[in-house]
Design a protein around this motif. Structure first.
Motif, PDB file in Angstrom:
ATOM      1  N   ILE A 157       0.825  -1.215   0.000  1.00  0.00           N
ATOM      2  CA  ILE A 157       0.000   0.000   0.000  1.00  0.00           C
ATOM      3  C   ILE A 157       0.862   1.270   0.000  1.00  0.00           C
ATOM      4  O   ILE A 157       0.464   2.291  -0.580  1.00  0.00           O
ATOM      5  N   GLU A 158       2.045   1.203   0.584  1.00  0.00           N
ATOM      6  CA  GLU A 158       2.882   2.415   0.632  1.00  0.00           C
ATOM      7  C   GLU A 158       3.276   2.852  -0.771  1.00  0.00           C
ATOM      8  O   GLU A 158       3.235   4.034  -1.113  1.00  0.00           O
ATOM      9  N   ASN A 159       3.649   1.880  -1.607  1.00  0.00           N
ATOM     10  CA  ASN A 159       4.019   2.212  -2.981  1.00  0.00           C
ATOM     11  C   ASN A 159       2.811   2.719  -3.776  1.00  0.00           C
ATOM     12  O   ASN A 159       2.937   3.652  -4.577  1.00  0.00           O
ATOM     13  N   VAL A 160       1.655   2.112  -3.515  1.00  0.00           N
ATOM     14  CA  VAL A 160       0.424   2.556  -4.185  1.00  0.00           C
ATOM     15  C   VAL A 160       0.161   4.022  -3.823  1.00  0.00           C
ATOM     16  O   VAL A 160      -0.117   4.862  -4.686  1.00  0.00           O
ATOM     17  N   LYS A 161       0.281   4.321  -2.540  1.00  0.00           N
ATOM     18  CA  LYS A 161       0.030   5.704  -2.080  1.00  0.00           C
ATOM     19  C   LYS A 161       1.010   6.670  -2.746  1.00  0.00           C
ATOM     20  O   LYS A 161       0.638   7.777  -3.144  1.00  0.00           O
ATOM     21  N   LYS A 162       2.279   6.231  -2.851  1.00  0.00           N
ATOM     22  CA  LYS A 162       3.309   7.077  -3.456  1.00  0.00           C
ATOM     23  C   LYS A 162       2.961   7.384  -4.917  1.00  0.00           C
ATOM     24  O   LYS A 162       3.030   8.526  -5.363  1.00  0.00           O
ATOM     25  N   GLU A 163       2.532   6.361  -5.640  1.00  0.00           N
ATOM     26  CA  GLU A 163       2.176   6.547  -7.062  1.00  0.00           C
ATOM     27  C   GLU A 163       0.960   7.459  -7.195  1.00  0.00           C
ATOM     28  O   GLU A 163       0.936   8.356  -8.033  1.00  0.00           O
ATOM     29  N   ILE A 164      -0.037   7.218  -6.343  1.00  0.00           N
ATOM     30  CA  ILE A 164      -1.281   8.007  -6.445  1.00  0.00           C
ATOM     31  C   ILE A 164      -1.026   9.469  -6.078  1.00  0.00           C
ATOM     32  O   ILE A 164      -1.585  10.389  -6.687  1.00  0.00           O
ATOM     33  N   ALA A 165      -0.143   9.675  -5.108  1.00  0.00           N
ATOM     34  CA  ALA A 165       0.146  11.042  -4.656  1.00  0.00           C
ATOM     35  C   ALA A 165       0.786  11.897  -5.758  1.00  0.00           C
ATOM     36  O   ALA A 165       0.773  13.123  -5.693  1.00  0.00           O
ATOM     37  N   LYS A 166       1.311  11.256  -6.803  1.00  0.00           N
ATOM     38  CA  LYS A 166       1.903  12.031  -7.908  1.00  0.00           C
ATOM     39  C   LYS A 166       0.818  12.811  -8.662  1.00  0.00           C
ATOM     40  O   LYS A 166       1.107  13.744  -9.402  1.00  0.00           O
ATOM     41  N   GLY A 167      -0.448  12.360  -8.513  1.00  0.00           N
ATOM     42  CA  GLY A 167      -1.572  13.153  -9.030  1.00  0.00           C
ATOM     43  C   GLY A 167      -1.956  12.901 -10.477  1.00  0.00           C
ATOM     44  O   GLY A 167      -2.810  13.619 -11.011  1.00  0.00           O
ATOM     45  N   ASP A 168      -1.331  11.919 -11.126  1.00  0.00           N
ATOM     46  CA  ASP A 168      -1.670  11.726 -12.547  1.00  0.00           C
ATOM     47  C   ASP A 168      -2.414  10.417 -12.827  1.00  0.00           C
ATOM     48  O   ASP A 168      -2.583  10.022 -13.971  1.00  0.00           O
ATOM     49  N   ILE A 169      -2.883   9.748 -11.786  1.00  0.00           N
ATOM     50  CA  ILE A 169      -3.574   8.463 -11.987  1.00  0.00           C
ATOM     51  C   ILE A 169      -5.082   8.695 -12.150  1.00  0.00           C
ATOM     52  O   ILE A 169      -5.705   9.360 -11.323  1.00  0.00           O
ATOM     53  N   ALA A 170      -5.639   8.101 -13.209  1.00  0.00           N
ATOM     54  CA  ALA A 170      -7.099   8.180 -13.408  1.00  0.00           C
ATOM     55  C   ALA A 170      -7.799   7.091 -12.620  1.00  0.00           C
ATOM     56  O   ALA A 170      -8.829   7.332 -11.988  1.00  0.00           O
ATOM     57  N   SER A 171      -7.254   5.873 -12.688  1.00  0.00           N
ATOM     58  CA  SER A 171      -7.953   4.751 -12.054  1.00  0.00           C
ATOM     59  C   SER A 171      -6.991   3.702 -11.531  1.00  0.00           C
ATOM     60  O   SER A 171      -5.872   3.552 -12.032  1.00  0.00           O
ATOM     61  N   VAL A 172      -7.471   3.004 -10.519  1.00  0.00           N
ATOM     62  CA  VAL A 172      -6.786   1.802 -10.027  1.00  0.00           C
ATOM     63  C   VAL A 172      -7.673   0.644 -10.424  1.00  0.00           C
ATOM     64  O   VAL A 172      -8.883   0.668 -10.173  1.00  0.00           O
ATOM     65  N   ILE A 173      -7.096  -0.368 -11.062  1.00  0.00           N
ATOM     66  CA  ILE A 173      -7.879  -1.555 -11.407  1.00  0.00           C
ATOM     67  C   ILE A 173      -7.272  -2.762 -10.701  1.00  0.00           C
ATOM     68  O   ILE A 173      -6.049  -2.945 -10.717  1.00  0.00           O
ATOM     69  N   ILE A 174      -8.133  -3.541 -10.066  1.00  0.00           N
ATOM     70  CA  ILE A 174      -7.633  -4.670  -9.270  1.00  0.00           C
ATOM     71  C   ILE A 174      -8.662  -5.801  -9.242  1.00  0.00           C
ATOM     72  O   ILE A 174      -9.867  -5.556  -9.157  1.00  0.00           O
ATOM     73  N   GLU A 175      -8.171  -7.035  -9.358  1.00  0.00           N
ATOM     74  CA  GLU A 175      -9.041  -8.201  -9.143  1.00  0.00           C
ATOM     75  C   GLU A 175      -9.110  -8.419  -7.637  1.00  0.00           C
ATOM     76  O   GLU A 175      -8.077  -8.434  -6.968  1.00  0.00           O
ATOM     77  N   THR A 176     -10.291  -8.620  -7.107  1.00  0.00           N
ATOM     78  CA  THR A 176     -10.375  -8.839  -5.665  1.00  0.00           C
ATOM     79  C   THR A 176      -9.638 -10.140  -5.304  1.00  0.00           C
ATOM     80  O   THR A 176      -8.945 -10.214  -4.296  1.00  0.00           O
ATOM     81  N   ILE A 177      -9.810 -11.155  -6.135  1.00  0.00           N
ATOM     82  CA  ILE A 177      -8.983 -12.366  -6.012  1.00  0.00           C
ATOM     83  C   ILE A 177      -8.393 -12.606  -7.401  1.00  0.00           C
ATOM     84  O   ILE A 177      -9.144 -12.681  -8.383  1.00  0.00           O
ATOM     85  N   GLN A 178      -7.070 -12.696  -7.493  1.00  0.00           N
ATOM     86  CA  GLN A 178      -6.470 -12.902  -8.815  1.00  0.00           C
ATOM     87  C   GLN A 178      -6.833 -14.283  -9.344  1.00  0.00           C
ATOM     88  O   GLN A 178      -6.723 -15.278  -8.620  1.00  0.00           O
TER      89      GLN A 178
END
Ligand SMILES: Cc1ncc(COP(=O)(O)O)c(C=O)c1O
Length: 375
Positions: A157-178
């Motif tokens: 989650i820390e890396n996700v937060k870092k990427e999102i904080a850059k401000g250029d992400i439109a969406s996060v896409i994730i399978e709840t179970i891969q």
């Protein structure tokens, strides 16, 4: 003309199927613990499904999306209720990849941004956010280069937060179970933090429930195990029990306009009839309860097999992990014991995706057969 050779094939030719049983051209019977990549939700040729689809083909099978289609409206009323997303709207298409493409597109329109954050080892169809889950180096990068995709590790989650904080992400896409990636899943803590950071930065959270949704995990949507909500949920596979249909559930935050999304075949009469039959059977036959019951039975029973290192997944989306590659085991199961199972990008994982109304007896047959093949 030869078929473009992209699928390795088992030498089995199914000609008939009912419930969890498949007959091949030679008259041999097979048990289906795979459902063609988790598609068969209410069992093959369920009588209600046959009734809905045959009655519909005798009336009207298809017309374009330029007329009133009461079946779409019925699906649009039922689905949000059953899935506990009462105020969401529905856009229908034909497959999982299309559902995700529309979800990504809609997120870009909504946010004015185009970058997507996805997770390593995930699979979202042959879409912008497709990640390699094969050994083929040609498809290790996003297939469709229109959208830039950044990949993070699941649960980091820390890396996700870092990427999102850059401000250029439109969406996060994730399978709840891969699914194809091998049944890894985010923790409840991870999903809750992910939801929070998406809200904070106005990033669209797309939950890909194409494989794990529609009751397969024991709840209608797998993310409901974590108490979170998505902005867009993509669905397909079990939705049509074999009839091609997909869709996205869309939060009321999104504004529709004519021409924003569109498709020729999406939401056609036949596909809607198939999908309405699935919903009716899921509810009337209390299928979600069966999923939970058989899950508990399965885990208890299979835990006694010493060769199994780990049982992964939820409900009837399961994976048995061994300390060896399972390709030969799958061959033995299909050719010697006549049971279909699945593989994944984790070569040591045997995937088990039976119809959701599978019985205890059928699970026992899988157990005995597996025990035989492991000797
Ligand atoms: C989670 C997930 N998303 C998307 C897809 C793509 O669906 P389709 O093959 O219908 O395009 C799949 C297919 O396996 C899937 O498992």
């Amino acid at each position: 003309m030869s078929l473009f050779n992209v699928y390795p094939l088992y030498t089995v030719t199914p000609v008939k199927a009912l419930g969890s049983t498949i007959w091949d051209v030679k008259g041999d019977t097979y048990l289906d613990f795979y459902g063609g990549h988790g598609v068969i939700s209410i069992g093959h040729s369920h009588p209600i499904y046959i009734k809905y689809v045959t009655e519909q083909i005798n009336n009207i099978g298809f017309y374009s999306n330029s007329i009133i289609n009461p079946l779409q409206e019925k699906l649009g009323n039922l689905l949000p209720q059953i899935s506990e997303y009462p105020d969401y709207s529905l856009f229908l298409c034909n497959s999982g990849a299309e559902a995700n493409e529309n979800a990504l597109k809609l997120s870009s329109f909504h946010t004015g941004k185009s970058k997507v954050l996805a997770f390593k080892n995930s699979f979202h169809g042959r879409t912008s956010a497709a990640v390699a889950v094969t050994d083929n180096p040609k498809i290790t990068a996003p297939i469709n280069s229109q959208q830039e995709v950044v990949f993070c590790e699941l649960n980091d989650i820390e890396n996700v937060k870092k990427e999102i904080a850059k401000g250029d992400i439109a969406s996060v896409i994730i399978e709840t179970i891969q699914g194809v990636g091998g049944l890894d899943e985010g923790s409840t803590e991870f999903f809750r933090e992910l939801e929070k950071v998406c809200r904070e930065y106005h990033v669209v959270l797309i939950l890909d429930e194409i494989q794990c949704g529609y009751g397969r995990s024991g709840k209608f949507f797998a993310h409901q195990h974590h108490g979170i909500k998505a902005d867009i949920i993509s669905i397909a596979k079990g939705m049509g029990n074999g009839f091609p249909i997909g869709g996205i559930l869309i939060s009321p935050e999104f504004t529709s306009s004519y021409g924003l999304l569109g498709t020729t075949f999406g939401g056609n009469h036949l596909a809607c009839a198939a999908s309405l039959a699935v919903l009716e059977v899921l509810v009337s036959e209390h299928i979600l309860e069966n999923v939970q019951k058989q899950y508990e039975y399965f885990v208890k029973k299979f835990s006694s097999l010493s060769q199994i290192q780990k049982i992964k997944g939820k409900g009837l989306m399961l994976g048995l992990e061994f300390d060896f590659e399972v390709a030969e085991l799958r061959k033995k199961l299909i050719y010697e014991k006549k049971i279909f199972t699945g593989n994944s990008s984790n070569k040591n994982l045997l995937r088990v995706l039976p119809p959701l109304n599978i019985s205890q007896n059928e699970i026992d047959v899988l157990y005995d057969s597996l025990q035989f093949c492991l000797k």
